[in-house]
Structures are given as C-alpha cells and as structure tokens.
Design a protein around this motif. Structure first.
Motif, PDB file in Angstrom:
ATOM      1  N   GLU A  48      33.375  -6.207  38.074  1.00  0.00           N
ATOM      2  CA  GLU A  48      33.561  -5.662  39.411  1.00  0.00           C
ATOM      3  C   GLU A  48      33.873  -6.769  40.402  1.00  0.00           C
ATOM      4  O   GLU A  48      33.261  -7.834  40.387  1.00  0.00           O
ATOM      5  N   ARG A  49      34.835  -6.499  41.289  1.00  0.00           N
ATOM      6  CA  ARG A  49      35.181  -7.454  42.343  1.00  0.00           C
ATOM      7  C   ARG A  49      34.850  -6.919  43.732  1.00  0.00           C
ATOM      8  O   ARG A  49      34.623  -7.696  44.657  1.00  0.00           O
TER       9      ARG A  49
ATOM     10  N   PRO B  10      35.395 -11.886  38.996  1.00  0.00           N
ATOM     11  CA  PRO B  10      34.801 -10.587  38.674  1.00  0.00           C
ATOM     12  C   PRO B  10      33.358 -10.753  38.185  1.00  0.00           C
ATOM     13  O   PRO B  10      33.035 -11.692  37.454  1.00  0.00           O
TER      14      PRO B  10
ATOM     15  N   SER C 270      30.799  -2.351  45.991  1.00  0.00           N
ATOM     16  CA  SER C 270      30.167  -1.947  44.733  1.00  0.00           C
ATOM     17  C   SER C 270      29.039  -2.905  44.360  1.00  0.00           C
ATOM     18  O   SER C 270      27.966  -2.477  43.905  1.00  0.00           O
ATOM     19  N   ILE C 271      29.272  -4.192  44.533  1.00  0.00           N
ATOM     20  CA  ILE C 271      28.252  -5.188  44.215  1.00  0.00           C
ATOM     21  C   ILE C 271      27.043  -5.020  45.128  1.00  0.00           C
ATOM     22  O   ILE C 271      25.883  -5.069  44.685  1.00  0.00           O
TER      23      ILE C 271
ATOM     24  N   ARG D 290      30.009  -9.491  36.165  1.00  0.00           N
ATOM     25  CA  ARG D 290      29.620  -8.693  34.997  1.00  0.00           C
ATOM     26  C   ARG D 290      28.154  -8.227  35.065  1.00  0.00           C
ATOM     27  O   ARG D 290      27.796  -7.193  34.522  1.00  0.00           O
TER      28      ARG D 290
ATOM     29  N   LEU E 138      26.883  -4.502  34.588  1.00  0.00           N
ATOM     30  CA  LEU E 138      27.862  -3.534  35.083  1.00  0.00           C
ATOM     31  C   LEU E 138      28.690  -2.976  33.928  1.00  0.00           C
ATOM     32  O   LEU E 138      28.951  -3.669  32.944  1.00  0.00           O
TER      33      LEU E 138
ATOM     34  N   ARG F 165      31.742  -2.286  33.840  1.00  0.00           N
ATOM     35  CA  ARG F 165      32.977  -3.077  33.754  1.00  0.00           C
ATOM     36  C   ARG F 165      32.938  -4.138  34.841  1.00  0.00           C
ATOM     37  O   ARG F 165      32.277  -3.956  35.873  1.00  0.00           O
TER      38      ARG F 165
ATOM     39  N   ARG G  97      24.915  -2.082  44.000  1.00  0.00           N
ATOM     40  CA  ARG G  97      24.060  -2.358  42.842  1.00  0.00           C
ATOM     41  C   ARG G  97      22.872  -3.234  43.233  1.00  0.00           C
ATOM     42  O   ARG G  97      21.756  -3.066  42.735  1.00  0.00           O
TER      43      ARG G  97
END
Length: 359
Positions: free
Chosen positions: A248-249, A326, A253-254, A328, A244, A246, A257
């Motif tokens: 991500e939490r 978070p 979004s996760i 990565r 990623l 940046r 991906r």
C-alpha cells in the motif's frame, strides 16, 4: 487478608455469555467426541446430570444427552482471562494467576474492607464481562481457595482469623493441600477423617507415618501456611501488528490501519489500567528482504487513548519512507508503561476488539 476469586465453570460460562440462549441449559465444552475429546468445562446443569471435567465427551453425553457440546476456543478464553486480570488489578497490584478464570489477590493494601472489595469485584465482572464470580476471603492462602469452593454458584465466603479454627476442624482431611488419595487412605487407617481428628493424632504420629510430608500436613491443619501471593508483573510493553493484503502507498489507507492498531492497544492498556510514555511505530516495506524502519517518540505525558496514539503516529509517519515506498506491514508498540489513575476505570465490552501481545 487474602482472596481467591474464581469464575465457576469458566469456559462454559464464557460460552453462555457469548450465547445467552444457552443460559439454564446443560453445556459441555471440550474436544471432538468422535476423536476421544475430553470435557474441559461443563455448566452447572450438565454437572448436576453427572458430567465431570476430564471424562470423554462421548461418555458425558450419556449422562446429559441433550447437552449442547461446544469446542474449546482458547483464543477467546485467553482474551477473557486478560480482561479478568485487569479487573482484579484495579483492586490490587498483587495478583497471582491460578487455574483458568481464577487468581489469588493480596488485599492488604486495598482501599476498602475485604468484603467490600469482593462485592465490588463481583459487580464489576458481572457488569463488564457478564460472568459470575465467587470469592473466598481468609488470612491463609490455602484457606481462601477452600472457602471459595464451598460456594455454590457465585457469592462471597469470608473466614476471619477468629473463625479459622472452627472452619478447619470439621473439614475432611482431603481438603488440606498435599492430601491425595494415598495420603488420605494412610490417614484414614490412623483414624483421621476430619482435620480435628488429624490434630488429635499429633505431630509425632504423623511424622512417624508420613515423615516430613506429615509435618507439613499437620501445619496446614493447625492453620499455618507460609505460602505468599506471587504477583505476576505487569507487561513492560504491548504491541499490535498487521500485514497488509497487498503493498500500500496511499497515506489514507496506512493511517486507517494504524488507527485500527491504536484501537487494539487502547483496549489492552485499559484492561491493565496502564498508560504509555513511549510510542514506537514500525513500518515494513515491500520488496526483497522486506526492510523495516522503526520510529520512536518518548512523551512528557503518558497517553492511553487511540486518538492520542494516532496523534503521536501522525508525527512519526513523516520520519519514515511511506510516501516513497510501498508498505507491506505495520506495527505499533507502547512502552514505559505507568499506572493509569483509578478514576479512569472504564472497561471494553467482552469481545470488543483484538488482544494485544506483550513484548
């Protein structure tokens, strides 16, 4: 029956598939002409002008000054190679890669006569990859390649067992495996220009002049070849990974991906006509050491679609710390691969989606 299937002018044909406006024009694929780049592939139009693989690109341009010169794109060519192999494997499991864009196939257990399989392959590769294909069919491995190379452009050439002798006899001796420039010159001194001449010399003369190499060449001339198809095994696992931009939490979004990784795996599984009974999710967290977790699910029913893979990952995510730490990087892998039923035979478009890596 064996087959040698090849996309003529492989790299150049791929470039023309990517840029249809280049069809019918001289195309050269190779290195930078300013840095002594070498021709890797050339279209039929460029070859007709005198361009040959292996010559310097700057020299090739003297023969075809109006040719379009394109730099080699090995990533794209590897992707097409994988898809081409997938097309071959939907006809037979026994596929041996040869030069780029070509392979030998053992059609002994195919579900149709060899000529019908060859026609099916040509239709599939033209429809799915927009590439031409030429196929040589013969009972001997080395003869399949010779048969394919007699074809101008694309098509099918079949040498049946009854036609083998008539096919081999008029061939130049240089067509036989193991006959290079030096051996060809030695045979010419003995009066052997074509295969029939070589047979008339007899085994004793060839052994006396060329030793065991002469006996091997004589065997090919007689129509004997002990070589068998050395099938490349299917991958035991396939994977996709991403880092990623940046940490991500956000779960949304996760999950997005993961969906992208699943789409890449769906394409890779489809190319190989496979489905998976085990799915593994890898999560790499931000922070010192970038600690990672892996969670695996073994399934009763094999899955292959992106939607099914995402559903499995939906059950695996709560077993990780994604909501507390978070993220990565992410990885998605499939294992315990099994053959997909033949009826599930769709293929993706030529340059649709990222390739997967075998593990």
């Amino acid at each position: 029956m064996l087959a040698y299937a090849a996309v003529p002018d492989f790299y150049a044909e791929i470039e023309c598939s990517r840029r249809p406006a280049l069809r019918g024009a001289p195309v050269i694929v190779g290195g930078d002409p300013r840095k002594r780049g070498v021709v890797q592939s050339a279209s039929a139009e460029a070859r007709a002008a005198g361009v040959a693989c292996g010559m310097l690109v700057r020299d090739a341009l003297r023969y075809a000054p109006k040719a379009r010169v394109l730099r080699t794109d090995m990533r794209a060519y590897r992707e097409v190679t994988a898809r081409l192999r997938g097309c071959f494997r939907r006809e037979t499991e026994r596929v041996e890669p040869a030069e780029p864009g070509a392979a030998w196939l053992d059609l002994a257990e195919a579900d149709a006569p060899p000529a019908q399989v060859a026609a099916r392959l040509r239709e599939r590769i033209a429809g799915e990859l927009a590439l031409p294909l030429r196929v040589g069919l013969a009972p001997l491995k080395f003869v399949t390649r010779i048969a394919a190379e007699t074809i101008e452009g694309e098509g099918v050439f079949c040498v049946s067992p009854k036609e083998l002798r008539g096919f081999l006899d008029p061939l130049p001796v240089s067509a036989l495996p193991g006959v290079g420039q030096r051996t060809g010159a030695a045979l010419a001194e003995l009066g052997a220009v074509c295969v029939a001449d070589l047979l008339r010399l007899g085994r004793a003369v060839l052994e006396e002049r060329l030793g065991n190499h002469g006996l091997e060449i004589h065997g090919y001339a007689e129509g004997r070849d002990a070589a068998r198809i050395r099938a490349l095994p299917r991958p035991r696992s396939l994977s996709q990974e991403c880092t990623l931009e940046r940490p991500e939490r956000a779960a949304s979004s996760i999950e997005a991906r993961i969906a992208e990784l699943a789409e890449g795996l769906e394409l890779a599984l489809r190319r190989e006509s496979l489905a998976a009974r085990r799915v593994q999710l890898k999560v790499r967290y931000a922070g010192p050491g970038e600690e990672q977790q892996t969670r695996t699910e073994t399934l009763k029913r094999a899955v292959a679609s992106a939607a099914e893979l995402c559903e499995v990952c939906g059950a695996l995510l709560p077993r990780t710390a994604v909501q507390q730490r978070p993220v990565r990087g992410l990885g998605l892998a499939v294992m315990l691969l099994v053959l997909r039923p033949r009826r599930d035979d769709r293929q993706p478009d030529l340059f649709d989606g990222p390739p997967a890596r075998g593990r």
